[in-house]
Design an enzyme around this catalytic site. Structure first.
Site, PDB file in Angstrom:
ATOM      1  N   HIS A   1      38.853  42.075  47.755  1.00  0.00           N
ATOM      2  CA  HIS A   1      39.961  41.726  46.871  1.00  0.00           C
ATOM      3  C   HIS A   1      40.867  40.712  47.550  1.00  0.00           C
ATOM      4  O   HIS A   1      40.734  40.421  48.729  1.00  0.00           O
ATOM      5  CB  HIS A   1      40.738  42.966  46.419  1.00  0.00           C
ATOM      6  CG  HIS A   1      41.538  43.637  47.490  1.00  0.00           C
ATOM      7  ND1 HIS A   1      42.582  44.478  47.219  1.00  0.00           N
ATOM      8  CD2 HIS A   1      41.472  43.594  48.842  1.00  0.00           C
ATOM      9  CE1 HIS A   1      43.110  44.928  48.342  1.00  0.00           C
ATOM     10  NE2 HIS A   1      42.454  44.408  49.343  1.00  0.00           N
TER      11      HIS A   1
ATOM     12  N   CYS B   1      46.257  39.594  53.549  1.00  0.00           N
ATOM     13  CA  CYS B   1      45.650  40.120  52.313  1.00  0.00           C
ATOM     14  C   CYS B   1      45.645  39.078  51.197  1.00  0.00           C
ATOM     15  O   CYS B   1      45.044  39.292  50.150  1.00  0.00           O
ATOM     16  CB  CYS B   1      46.384  41.376  51.852  1.00  0.00           C
ATOM     17  SG  CYS B   1      46.218  42.735  53.018  1.00  0.00           S
TER      18      CYS B   1
ATOM     19  N   HIS C   1      39.024  39.419  51.095  1.00  0.00           N
ATOM     20  CA  HIS C   1      38.724  40.260  52.247  1.00  0.00           C
ATOM     21  C   HIS C   1      38.281  41.612  51.695  1.00  0.00           C
ATOM     22  O   HIS C   1      38.504  41.907  50.525  1.00  0.00           O
ATOM     23  CB  HIS C   1      39.945  40.405  53.175  1.00  0.00           C
ATOM     24  CG  HIS C   1      41.061  41.185  52.572  1.00  0.00           C
ATOM     25  ND1 HIS C   1      41.926  40.655  51.646  1.00  0.00           N
ATOM     26  CD2 HIS C   1      41.440  42.474  52.747  1.00  0.00           C
ATOM     27  CE1 HIS C   1      42.798  41.581  51.275  1.00  0.00           C
ATOM     28  NE2 HIS C   1      42.531  42.701  51.926  1.00  0.00           N
TER      29      HIS C   1
ATOM     30  N   HIS D   1      37.321  46.020  52.080  1.00  0.00           N
ATOM     31  CA  HIS D   1      37.671  47.334  52.620  1.00  0.00           C
ATOM     32  C   HIS D   1      36.516  48.298  52.378  1.00  0.00           C
ATOM     33  O   HIS D   1      35.768  48.162  51.414  1.00  0.00           O
ATOM     34  CB  HIS D   1      38.923  47.902  51.942  1.00  0.00           C
ATOM     35  CG  HIS D   1      40.160  47.140  52.232  1.00  0.00           C
ATOM     36  ND1 HIS D   1      40.840  47.235  53.422  1.00  0.00           N
ATOM     37  CD2 HIS D   1      40.844  46.238  51.479  1.00  0.00           C
ATOM     38  CE1 HIS D   1      41.896  46.447  53.387  1.00  0.00           C
ATOM     39  NE2 HIS D   1      41.919  45.819  52.218  1.00  0.00           N
TER      40      HIS D   1
ATOM     41  N   ASP E   1      31.843  49.435  43.540  1.00  0.00           N
ATOM     42  CA  ASP E   1      31.139  49.310  44.819  1.00  0.00           C
ATOM     43  C   ASP E   1      30.457  47.949  44.945  1.00  0.00           C
ATOM     44  O   ASP E   1      29.732  47.508  44.042  1.00  0.00           O
ATOM     45  CB  ASP E   1      30.106  50.425  44.964  1.00  0.00           C
ATOM     46  CG  ASP E   1      29.527  50.497  46.368  1.00  0.00           C
ATOM     47  OD1 ASP E   1      30.259  50.202  47.337  1.00  0.00           O
ATOM     48  OD2 ASP E   1      28.341  50.847  46.495  1.00  0.00           O
ATOM     49  N   HIS E   2      30.701  47.296  46.081  1.00  0.00           N
ATOM     50  CA  HIS E   2      30.164  45.971  46.394  1.00  0.00           C
ATOM     51  C   HIS E   2      30.540  44.929  45.341  1.00  0.00           C
ATOM     52  O   HIS E   2      29.742  44.071  44.981  1.00  0.00           O
ATOM     53  CB  HIS E   2      28.649  46.026  46.616  1.00  0.00           C
ATOM     54  CG  HIS E   2      28.306  46.655  47.925  1.00  0.00           C
ATOM     55  ND1 HIS E   2      28.250  48.013  48.082  1.00  0.00           N
ATOM     56  CD2 HIS E   2      28.049  46.114  49.132  1.00  0.00           C
ATOM     57  CE1 HIS E   2      27.946  48.293  49.342  1.00  0.00           C
ATOM     58  NE2 HIS E   2      27.831  47.150  50.006  1.00  0.00           N
TER      59      HIS E   2
ATOM     60  N   GLU F   1      42.513  53.045  51.811  1.00  0.00           N
ATOM     61  CA  GLU F   1      42.122  51.653  51.968  1.00  0.00           C
ATOM     62  C   GLU F   1      41.676  51.405  53.412  1.00  0.00           C
ATOM     63  O   GLU F   1      40.753  50.651  53.671  1.00  0.00           O
ATOM     64  CB  GLU F   1      43.287  50.738  51.600  1.00  0.00           C
ATOM     65  CG  GLU F   1      42.915  49.286  51.524  1.00  0.00           C
ATOM     66  CD  GLU F   1      44.036  48.435  50.986  1.00  0.00           C
ATOM     67  OE1 GLU F   1      43.869  47.864  49.899  1.00  0.00           O
ATOM     68  OE2 GLU F   1      45.085  48.351  51.657  1.00  0.00           O
TER      69      GLU F   1
END
Length: 135
Positions: A15, A34, A40, A42, A80-81, A125
């Protein structure tokens, strides 16, 4: 007496925290690293807590297999991903902060779990930064 059950899951997502109404300087000031224009990622840890009465017939507050399936189908498959900013419609105009991600997960699951069961979402996070919704 109410009893709580928990399901822990994991997803990876990218994100960028950014407010399009602000200058690049202000975005950098508020969001720092961020705000990377290249995004980037998490490794999110998700904990879903359900609280309710134990069913005298099944012995369950809620079937954990059903909860696992709901989370996989409606949350993990969705996030996810993924690049949350680009791939998830709910974040097209909503900054994908941990707070907003947790709230969106709650909204999704709340619609699928009967109202007699209390729902709480805890989203890590990082190991040190996590949110709880509702608080």
């Amino acid at each position: 007496m109410k009893t709580a059950i928990f399901r822990k899951e994991h997803f990876n997502a990218a994100h960028r925290l950014f407010n399009p109404n602000w200058s690049d300087e202000k975005n950098d000031e508020i969001f720092g690293k961020c705000n990377n224009p290249n995004y980037h990622g998490h490794n999110y840890e998700l904990i879903v807590k359900l609280t309710g009465d134990i069913d005298p017939v099944t012995g369950y507050v809620y079937d954990t297999k059903l909860l696992s399936d709901l989370i996989k189908q409606h949350i993990l498959n969705r996030y996810d991903h993924k690049n949350l900013n680009l791939d998830c419609e709910e974040f097209k105009n909503l900054n994908p902060t941990a707070e907003n991600i947790a709230q969106q997960i709650y909204i999704t699951l709340r619609a699928l779990i009967e109202p007699s069961i209390d729902l709480k979402v805890i989203l890590y996070e990082t190991e040190r930064n996590f949110v709880e919704y509702p608080a």
